[in-house]
Design an enzyme around this catalytic site. Structure first.
Site, PDB file in Angstrom:
ATOM      1  N   ALA A  22       0.718  -1.320  -0.072  1.00  0.00           N
ATOM      2  CA  ALA A  22       0.172   0.160   0.079  1.00  0.00           C
ATOM      3  C   ALA A  22       0.910   1.328   0.079  1.00  0.00           C
ATOM      4  O   ALA A  22       0.406   2.360  -0.780  1.00  0.00           O
ATOM      5  CB  ALA A  22      -1.029  -0.113   1.243  1.00  0.00           C
ATOM      6  N   ARG A  34      -5.215   0.578   7.525  1.00  0.00           N
ATOM      7  CA  ARG A  34      -5.198   0.608   8.955  1.00  0.00           C
ATOM      8  C   ARG A  34      -4.363   1.933   9.519  1.00  0.00           C
ATOM      9  O   ARG A  34      -4.642   2.188  10.669  1.00  0.00           O
ATOM     10  CB  ARG A  34      -4.726  -0.442   9.649  1.00  0.00           C
ATOM     11  CG  ARG A  34      -5.247  -1.751   9.264  1.00  0.00           C
ATOM     12  CD  ARG A  34      -5.202  -2.994  10.148  1.00  0.00           C
ATOM     13  NE  ARG A  34      -5.612  -4.175   9.769  1.00  0.00           N
ATOM     14  CZ  ARG A  34      -6.831  -4.607  10.106  1.00  0.00           C
ATOM     15  NH1 ARG A  34      -7.556  -3.678  10.999  1.00  0.00           N
ATOM     16  NH2 ARG A  34      -7.255  -5.678   9.686  1.00  0.00           N
ATOM     17  N   GLN A 101       0.724  -6.337  -3.660  1.00  0.00           N
ATOM     18  CA  GLN A 101      -0.632  -6.557  -2.746  1.00  0.00           C
ATOM     19  C   GLN A 101      -1.626  -5.687  -3.096  1.00  0.00           C
ATOM     20  O   GLN A 101      -2.670  -5.599  -2.567  1.00  0.00           O
ATOM     21  CB  GLN A 101       0.119  -6.538  -1.416  1.00  0.00           C
ATOM     22  CG  GLN A 101       0.939  -7.348  -1.054  1.00  0.00           C
ATOM     23  CD  GLN A 101       1.749  -7.276   0.212  1.00  0.00           C
ATOM     24  OE1 GLN A 101       2.353  -6.439   0.585  1.00  0.00           O
ATOM     25  NE2 GLN A 101       1.182  -7.925   1.210  1.00  0.00           N
ATOM     26  N   HIS A 121      -3.620 -10.044  -4.628  1.00  0.00           N
ATOM     27  CA  HIS A 121      -4.838  -9.823  -4.037  1.00  0.00           C
ATOM     28  C   HIS A 121      -6.067  -9.244  -5.127  1.00  0.00           C
ATOM     29  O   HIS A 121      -6.911  -8.738  -4.609  1.00  0.00           O
ATOM     30  CB  HIS A 121      -4.523  -8.595  -2.940  1.00  0.00           C
ATOM     31  CG  HIS A 121      -3.697  -9.051  -1.520  1.00  0.00           C
ATOM     32  ND1 HIS A 121      -3.125  -8.356  -0.896  1.00  0.00           N
ATOM     33  CD2 HIS A 121      -3.558 -10.241  -1.244  1.00  0.00           C
ATOM     34  CE1 HIS A 121      -2.689  -8.994   0.241  1.00  0.00           C
ATOM     35  NE2 HIS A 121      -2.739 -10.194  -0.175  1.00  0.00           N
ATOM     36  N   CYS A 129     -18.376 -12.777 -10.694  1.00  0.00           N
ATOM     37  CA  CYS A 129     -19.431 -13.220 -10.078  1.00  0.00           C
ATOM     38  C   CYS A 129     -19.076 -14.466  -9.132  1.00  0.00           C
ATOM     39  O   CYS A 129     -18.208 -15.295  -9.460  1.00  0.00           O
ATOM     40  CB  CYS A 129     -20.656 -13.719 -11.295  1.00  0.00           C
ATOM     41  SG  CYS A 129     -21.692 -14.590 -10.455  1.00  0.00           S
ATOM     42  N   CYS A 157     -25.947 -15.027 -14.601  1.00  0.00           N
ATOM     43  CA  CYS A 157     -26.479 -15.961 -13.893  1.00  0.00           C
ATOM     44  C   CYS A 157     -27.207 -15.811 -12.656  1.00  0.00           C
ATOM     45  O   CYS A 157     -28.028 -16.212 -12.007  1.00  0.00           O
ATOM     46  CB  CYS A 157     -25.482 -17.103 -13.265  1.00  0.00           C
ATOM     47  SG  CYS A 157     -24.712 -16.346 -11.795  1.00  0.00           S
ATOM     48  N   ILE A 238       9.053   6.878   0.168  1.00  0.00           N
ATOM     49  CA  ILE A 238       9.152   6.108  -0.983  1.00  0.00           C
ATOM     50  C   ILE A 238       9.138   6.714  -2.404  1.00  0.00           C
ATOM     51  O   ILE A 238       9.930   6.504  -2.991  1.00  0.00           O
ATOM     52  CB  ILE A 238       7.971   5.159  -0.949  1.00  0.00           C
ATOM     53  CG1 ILE A 238       7.872   4.026   0.094  1.00  0.00           C
ATOM     54  CG2 ILE A 238       7.966   4.136  -2.333  1.00  0.00           C
ATOM     55  CD1 ILE A 238       6.577   3.151   0.292  1.00  0.00           C
TER      56      ILE A 238
HETATM   57 ZN    ZN Z   1     -22.798 -15.352 -12.666  1.00  0.00          ZN
END
Ligand code: ZN
Length: 252
Positions: A22, A34, A101, A121, A129, A157, A238
């Protein structure tokens, strides 16, 4: 702070893996989770929505999550000088991969090749879905929310849609993690930037690289859980340190 020893290691490297967290994106206006200005500190409902069980079980959590997503700073964020420095490493042919990440795609937007970016991540720029795995651009879902659908279902769906990110309580993609670990094994420099290196399995990249002979450079604004493993530990801003480190590559 003397950057020269780390810059020299980087200049000699042929296969750099950059592990980002992050801290690389906070200079682009994307808060961490956080910290004092963190997403969860300011909005506890967002933390609840980040848990997959709550998200799937409670339509109210999903409705709040969609409203929260519409206003996320990520959609307006631009890459910063830290991202640009990592692109420069790729331009020089020294970059093996970016293991990130982050879910903001700022590495790709800065100019890194998408096939070099390993998103452990996931990404917030797509929806997936939960039932059928249909994947679409996030903007489509945000437009539907803007048009009045409070909890837009999957168009294929009817299943529950979420961002294509890894929520708490949700399994990581084993194939993606495997790519990250193999890159870490073969790199000659592991450059960890903006991560507290306390979230696994991504943090494992650092000792794994070290065990396979890589030089470990850590750049972060605060101490990390892996500082003892670092060959070069650079603590500070950074977006200042990273470009200077890469500049040192050209002059060294
Ligand atoms: Zn679906």
């Amino acid at each position: 702070m003397d950057l020269a020893p780390a810059a020299t290691s980087l200049a000699r490297a042929e296969r750099v893996v950059v592990l980002t967290g992050a801290g690389v994106s906070t200079d682009s206006g994307i808060p961490d989770f956080r910290g004092p200005n963190g997403v969860w500190t300011k909005n506890p409902a967002a933390e609840r929505a980040s848990n997959i069980e709550h998200y799937l079980a409670d339509p109210e959590v999903r409705r709040a999550a969609w409203q929260h997503r519409r206003q996320a700073p990520i959609w307006r964020a631009s890459p910063n000088r830290g991202h640009a420095a990592i692109v420069e490493l790729e331009r020089r042919g020294a970059l093996d991969s970016v293991v990130t990440q982050n879910i903001d795609e700022l590495h790709q937007r800065a100019g890194n090749s998408p096939d070099k970016v390993i998103e452990v991540h996931g990404t917030a720029w797509w929806t997936r879905c939960w039932e059928c795995s249909d994947r679409r651009p996030m903007q489509e879902a945000l437009d539907r929310v803007g048009a009045g659908e409070e909890d837009p279902p999957c168009l294929v769906c009817g299943g529950i849609l979420k961002s294509d990110t890894i929520s708490f309580g949700q399994a990581l993609d084993p194939a993606v993690i495997d790519r990250a670990m193999r890159a870490s094994e073969r790199c000659d420099v592991m450059l960890a930037v903006g991560s507290t290196l306390s979230v696994y399995p991504a943090a494992n990249c650092v000792p794994l690289a070290k065990a396979n002979g890589a030089t470990v450079i850590i750049v972060n604004g605060e101490p990390t859980a892996m500082d003892a493993v670092a060959d070069h530990l650079l603590t500070g801003q950074i977006a200042e340190i990273l470009p200077a480190l890469v500049e040192g590559v050209s002059s060294g």
